[in-house]
Scaffold this motif. Structure first.
Motif, PDB file in Angstrom:
ATOM      1  N   PRO A 316       0.884  -1.339  -0.025  1.00 35.33           N
ATOM      2  CA  PRO A 316       0.029  -0.007  -0.022  1.00 35.33           C
ATOM      3  C   PRO A 316       0.989   1.229   0.130  1.00 35.33           C
ATOM      4  O   PRO A 316       1.890   1.205   0.571  1.00 35.33           O
ATOM      5  CB  PRO A 316      -0.961  -0.215   1.318  1.00 35.33           C
ATOM      6  N   ASP A 320      -3.682   4.983  -0.303  1.00 39.03           N
ATOM      7  CA  ASP A 320      -4.337   3.997   0.076  1.00 39.03           C
ATOM      8  C   ASP A 320      -4.478   3.764   1.467  1.00 39.03           C
ATOM      9  O   ASP A 320      -5.673   3.671   1.855  1.00 39.03           O
ATOM     10  CB  ASP A 320      -3.421   2.344  -0.364  1.00 39.03           C
ATOM     11  N   GLN A 348      -3.705  -5.554   0.535  1.00 34.67           N
ATOM     12  CA  GLN A 348      -3.300  -4.279   1.184  1.00 34.67           C
ATOM     13  C   GLN A 348      -4.173  -3.617   2.333  1.00 34.67           C
ATOM     14  O   GLN A 348      -3.597  -2.935   3.526  1.00 34.67           O
ATOM     15  CB  GLN A 348      -3.521  -3.338   0.015  1.00 34.67           C
TER      16      GLN A 348
END
Length: 377
Positions: A316, A320, A348
């Motif tokens: 990530p 994100d 993620q």
């Protein structure tokens, strides 16, 4: 009785690093599991921990116990006649593996053979009535004679009676402090008797004096180790009701012994019955309800949840993290919902949640739900 299949066995080096990792501040059972899944070993996870915490917004790094400190605790365990059993190893309690986020390491004093018996927890009031104590002791004795082990928390009153009733057939005491610090002190003799014939377990460090906040953690293990939990006497807002709630959330059967409406020690158990707990007047009620589970041995064959494949996508990035943090709030939410809402890859999501967990910004709830902890002003 069928014995569980032999599982993996940690080397001494691996066990030291597992102990270092779980003793690190902010590393709990859930973040421990995710770190192992992400980095493949506790040793590598420890090396990467500062980087992961900084990515999660940590203002300062936590102190990771040294190899020497972990080895010293393992030596204390040996001197105490105890050892550390890891999740997945043959001597780890099989039923406990089915709970959300089981302890990665348990200190064990006694014999792991008692874990092969179908387990029932018996809990209740510390200031129990004589009738309640007699009921707990009788239930434990009858369950033991019929091949069950009895799990309890070594507290005064009902817990003590349950252990005493099942000493000769198999009982497990779960401590809120270190194994070398049994509580209450009046039960030190009973603790030694249990260790000689059954087992004493704890997830807490050696030398740890139990605090008020440690008893709910103890109750969680009591509930997690059992197929069903029997509450004999419990006032409203008691620790035994916490155990019953935890057991219900884990999918365990919850039983309650009815009591007089005039006795406040029965208010909690009578409330459980109103909420759907199974009524118990003798051990036969418990065994009848558990018979389908014991016959199928589901807790022996239970599998651990599938970890996310962290190699399936790129790590990530800050955008994100911002997207996920924006989606989180104080209300618990399922991780699947976060995945659908953010569009991020599951790996993620799990990595960002791990970062938040390690920096104390995430709270985990039953059923795999999570919520955001607001930073202190």
């Amino acid at each position: 009785m069928n014995q569980p299949a032999a599982g993996p066995h940690l080397s001494d080096r691996q066990r030291v690093h597992w102990l270092r990792l779980i003793r690190t501040p902010n590393v709990g059972p859930a973040s421990f599991r995710d770190l192992i899944n992400r980095f493949g070993s506790a040793e590598t996870a420890i090396e990467m921990l500062p980087e992961v915490m900084m990515a999660g917004g940590a203002n300062r790094l936590v102190r990771i116990p040294s190899v020497a400190e972990a080895e010293a605790e393992m030596e204390l365990a040996r001197k105490c006649g105890a050892r550390f059993v890891a999740l997945g190893e043959q001597d780890y309690p099989q039923t406990l593996k089915r709970m959300d986020h089981p302890p990665p390491l348990l200190a064990l004093k006694g014999t792991a053979a008692v874990f092969n018996l179908p387990p029932v927890a018996i809990v209740g009031a510390r200031n129990a009535s004589l009738a309640g104590i007699k009921m707990a002791r009788t239930l434990a004795s009858e369950l033991g004679r019929n091949g069950y082990s009895v799990i309890s928390g070594l507290a005064r009153g009902i817990d003590t009676a349950a252990h005493q009733g099942s000493l000769d057939t198999g009982t497990v005491g779960v401590l809120a402090g270190g194994i070398d610090h049994p509580y209450p002190t009046e039960n030190i003799g009973l603790c030694n008797e249990i260790a000689a014939r059954g087992a004493i377990v704890s997830e807490m460090p050696f030398g740890w004096e139990p605090r008020a906040q440690d008893f709910p953690r103890r109750n969680r293990i009591v509930a997690g180790m059992a197929l069903g939990l029997v509450v004999v006497e419990a006032a409203q807002r008691s620790g035994s009701l916490i155990s019953a709630r935890l057991a219900g959330e884990m999918g365990r059967l919850v039983f309650a012994v009815p009591g007089s409406p005039l006795d406040p020690r029965a208010a909690g158990t009578n409330g459980l019955l109103k909420d759907g707990a199974t009524l118990v007047t003798d051990a036969g009620d418990v065994m009848e309800a558990l018979a389908p589970l014991v016959g199928g041995r589901p807790y022996i064959a239970a599998s651990l949840e599938q970890p996310p494949d962290f190699t399936a996508t790129a790590p990530p990035v800050d955008s994100d993290r911002a997207r996920l943090i924006e989606a989180l709030g104080p209300v618990p939410i399922e991780i699947d919902e976060l995945i659908r809402h953010t569009g991020l890859h599951p790996a993620q999501i799990f990595m960002i949640l791990l970062e938040l967990d390690l920096t104390g910004r995430l709270e985990r709830h039953s059923g795999g739900r999570v919520s955001l902890v607001e930073p202190d002003a």
